[in-house]
Scaffold this motif. Structure first.
Motif, short mmCIF file in Angstrom:
data_model
loop_
_atom_site.label_atom_id
_atom_site.label_comp_id
_atom_site.label_asym_id
_atom_site.label_seq_id
_atom_site.Cartn_x
_atom_site.Cartn_y
_atom_site.Cartn_z
N GLY A 91 2.03 -20.93 137.20
CA GLY A 91 2.53 -21.25 138.52
C GLY A 91 3.74 -20.39 138.86
O GLY A 91 4.54 -20.05 137.97
N MET A 92 3.88 -20.05 140.14
CA MET A 92 5.00 -19.21 140.57
C MET A 92 5.50 -19.67 141.93
O MET A 92 4.75 -20.23 142.74
N PHE A 124 5.54 -22.40 134.41
CA PHE A 124 6.04 -22.00 135.73
C PHE A 124 7.08 -20.90 135.58
O PHE A 124 7.95 -20.96 134.71
N VAL A 125 6.97 -19.91 136.47
CA VAL A 125 7.91 -18.79 136.48
C VAL A 125 8.49 -18.65 137.88
O VAL A 125 7.73 -18.55 138.86
N GLU A 126 9.81 -18.66 137.99
CA GLU A 126 10.45 -18.46 139.29
C GLU A 126 10.40 -16.96 139.62
O GLU A 126 10.75 -16.12 138.80
N THR A 127 9.99 -16.67 140.85
CA THR A 127 9.83 -15.26 141.26
C THR A 127 10.74 -14.89 142.43
O THR A 127 10.44 -13.96 143.18
N THR A 128 11.86 -15.63 142.56
CA THR A 128 12.78 -15.33 143.66
C THR A 128 13.23 -13.87 143.63
O THR A 128 13.36 -13.21 144.67
N HIS A 129 13.47 -13.36 142.43
CA HIS A 129 13.95 -11.98 142.29
C HIS A 129 12.83 -11.05 141.79
O HIS A 129 13.10 -10.00 141.21
#
Length: 699
Positions: A91-92, A124-129
């Motif tokens: 998930g991202m 889950f991986v945050e992809t804000t940057h």
């Protein structure tokens, strides 16, 4: 040189193949083998075996094969039996959507059937940057360490920007891991539904990829280098590359192939297609010349995959009879095929057998011991089936595939009737009534649900058992029926002759250009194997889901029949009149081109006047009778459109639909100012030179 199209249907009991002349569409030959569920190669072994038998039996040389297409129950069976891979969901999300995206992509295990679940793992991986290749690789490795065999990449709003999902796919391909991106399933919003659909799709990938590999190797082994295509659950074909990416599209491909074959027998406005197999029967509906569709549900889990709305009944031609102390207990669900027994009505040895008696059995170890079988003193045994009952009563038309020996059937039912205290005919009638009532009620429920007029309904039979059950079901419903030629291999014929189909969806947004969606759908159909000059596209609105949907269909490239699909205005008028329930002479032809015919339908009882648009394949669509129909060359159409749109109030933009070159382009959802809408129309029609264009404006 005769070009040959081959269709292969993998059924629950048999795998059937047909060879069809690609130009005349005449049946050249057929072959059959038992479905190889338990072979090391799975059902692929049966596909290869039946192909070999077909080529040898009918002296077909590999160079003459233009297309091989097949349908299969493998995807459905995998879900029912829990034969699925463990899925790792990556998930991202970014910015303010991080917490919601993490929640929506963590879907847990999916219930497939009683005692079977699809297991998922979540990371889950945050992809804000952004997302790097190394981060994607590490995430996939972590999911693999948890037991994941296939990967889903699912990010919030990926339908607008799939960059990160595509990066995960690239990395997974480098690692040799099967993977799918959620945006590949649909262009619709709804992160959780996209994730569930992608997870089910990914769970099927390893098994389906293996099957595809075996089938492809089998074709090459026999020197066949023609395109290999698979039937989709919505009745269209797609090439192997598409199926390797989206095997979920093959759910219900078997019934879809059968209905496709039935529609080839003639244009039907309102009809029920009843496919009678050996163990179960499938019911599907034709409304306004088009099959009814719905979004597939896996148990309680909705998906974003459309397929035929198929209702399955657990009675069919091979259904066995269950008997108790008080007589008839039930018919089915087990069949003679499951019990490994021949039908009594198909074996003339029953007529000469000495000391016949009735016994009971359990077709499988978990079944009750109340299924009736016929036995003789030599230890031979036969099943009493619904087909036997129909033959005993003389229901089966002469020459039908289900026709057996009536005297043999009557001898068997004489023993059953004696046990129940009635005549052979009464016993057979009791058995047949039990089954036909169940099927007839399912058909009534479906026609009520879709508001199909009962008095204009045609029952179309297919499958090996059609001759046994379709006539009595038609009588129970009080409607007429037809059994198409070669009904026993109708699914294989549907495979061989179906068209390529692709569906592209996107949310309705005010700035969208409907023409862009048409181009995308057309390109998708060509990528899936359609010949470019045969592709047509229809754009429709799904108000309930807020979706704009483009459906592209076309004949398979390298296998396109030489004849063109055509419909005369007179035939189109007949179909439109039938759909409206009025005489053809009351309809007025307003416009026509190579693909579409537009009629004005007058007021009929309480129904207001409307427009009927009939396409070349027999589909009928209705629009408001208040709409204007503009017909002519691009300059004439643009002049009239400028007048009509310019006369509309500034705050109100009328519906606009263009019928051009086989495309029905719905610009209603574009929602642009008049000048922008006119410019969109100009962009679409000006390259058409002097071709005659139809526009429906307003309503």
């Amino acid at each position: 040189m005769t070009r040959v199209r081959i269709g292969i249907d993998v059924g629950g009991t048999f795998t059937k193949a047909v060879a069809v002349d690609a130009h005349t569409l005449h049946l050249l030959g057929q072959a059959l083998v038992p479905t190889t569920h338990h072979a090391p190669e799975g059902v692929a072994a049966g596909v290869v075996a039946v192909l070999r038998r077909l080529l040898e039996r009918h002296a077909i040389v590999p160079e003459d094969v233009a297309l091989v297409a097949h349908s299969t129950t493998q995807a459905v069976n995998a879900l029912l039996e829990g034969d699925t891979a463990t899925v790792g969901i990556l998930g991202m999300g970014r910015g303010r959507d991080v917490l919601e995206a993490a929640k929506r992509t963590h879907i847990g295990d999916i219930t497939l059937a009683p005692e079977h679940t699809l297991q998922t793992r979540h990371l889950f991986v945050e992809t804000t940057h952004g997302l790097t290749r190394e981060t994607a690789r590490q995430a996939i490795q972590q999911l693999q360490a948890q037991g994941a065999e296939a990967i889903v990449a699912s990010e919030a709003f990926s339908v607008e920007d799939p960059t990160h999902e595509n990066l995960v796919l690239d990395v997974a391909a480098e690692m040799g891991v099967p993977a799918v991106a959620a945006h590949q399933m649909t262009g619709a919003y709804g992160l959780e539904v996209r994730t569930v659909t992608a997870a089910i799709n990914a769970a099927l990938l390893p098994k389906m990829l293996e099957t595809a590999r075996h089938v492809e190797q089998g074709l090459r082994q026999y020197g066949i280098h023609a395109p290999l295509m698979l039937m989709r659950g919505d009745g269209g074909l797609a090439d192997l590359a598409t199926m390797r990416q989206r095997p979920i599209l093959t759910l219900f491909s078997g019934p879809a192939a059968s209905l496709a074959g039935a529609l080839l027998a003639g244009r039907v406005v309102f009809g029920v297609f009843l496919e009678i197999g050996g163990t179960s029967s499938n019911i599907s509906l034709i409304r306004h010349g088009m099959p009814t569709m719905h979004y597939v549900k896996v148990m309680s889990h909705p998906t974003c995959v459309q397929a035929l709305d198929v209702r399955v009944q657990g009675v069919a031609g091979g259904s066995m009879i269950r008997s108790g102390a008080r007589g008839l207990v039930d018919v089915g669900p087990r069949s003679a095929h499951i019990a490994g027994l021949p039908y009594a009505c198909f074996d003339p040895a029953v007529l000469d057998a000495a000391h016949l008696r009735l016994e009971t059995c359990s077709p499988t170890p978990d079944d009750p011991d109340d299924y009736v079988v016929l036995a003789d003193e030599q230890g031979r045994r036969w099943a009493l089936t619904l087909t036997c009952a129909a033959n005993a009563l003389g229901w089966v038309p002469r020459g039908a595939y289900a026709e057996g020996h009536r005297d043999a059937a009557l001898r068997a039912f004489h023993l059953l009737g004696a046990m129940w205290g009635m005549s052979a005919e009464e016993a057979a009638q009791a058995v047949l009534n039990q089954a036909t009532a169940r099927i007839a009620e399912a058909i009534r429920q479906m026609t009520r649900e879709y508001k199909v007029p009962h008095d204009r309904l045609l029952l179309i039979g297919g499958g090996g058992g059609a001759g046994a059950l379709v006539p009595p079901v038609a009588q129970a419903l009080g409607i007429t029926y037809t059994l198409p030629r070669h009904a026993e291999v109708i699914s294989s014929l549907g495979d061989a002759l179906a068209w390529v189909r692709e569906v592209v969806e996107q949310p309705m947004r005010g700035h969208d250009n409907g023409h862009d969606l048409v181009r995308e759908a057309r390109a998708a159909a060509i990528r899936s194997g359609a010949a470019p000059h045969t592709v047509s596209v229809v754009v429709e609105r799904d108000e309930q889901r807020g979706m704009l949907r483009a459906i592209a269909t076309g004949q398979a490239a390298l296998a396109t029949p030489t004849h063109d699909l055509r419909m005369t205005p007179e035939e189109a008028q007949r179909l439109a009149a039938e759909a409206c329930g009025m005489p053809p002479n009351r309809l007025e032809l307003l416009a026509t081109n190579d693909v579409f015919h537009v009629f004005r339908v007058p007021r009929h009882w309480w129904r207001a006047p409307r427009l009927a648009v009939v396409d070349v394949r027999g589909g009928v669509r209705f629009f408001s009778g208040k709409a204007h129909v503009v017909f002519g060359t691009p300059p004439h159409l643009l002049e009239r459109m400028q007048h009509l749109l310019g006369a509309s109030p500034a705050h109100f933009m009328p519906d606009v639909r263009l019928l051009i070159d086989g495309q029905l382009i719905d610009l209603t959802a574009v929602g642009e100012p008049t000048t922008s809408l006119l410019e969109t129309i100009r962009t679409i029609v000006e390259p058409l030179d002097n071709k005659r264009v139809i526009a429906i404006v307003g309503g």
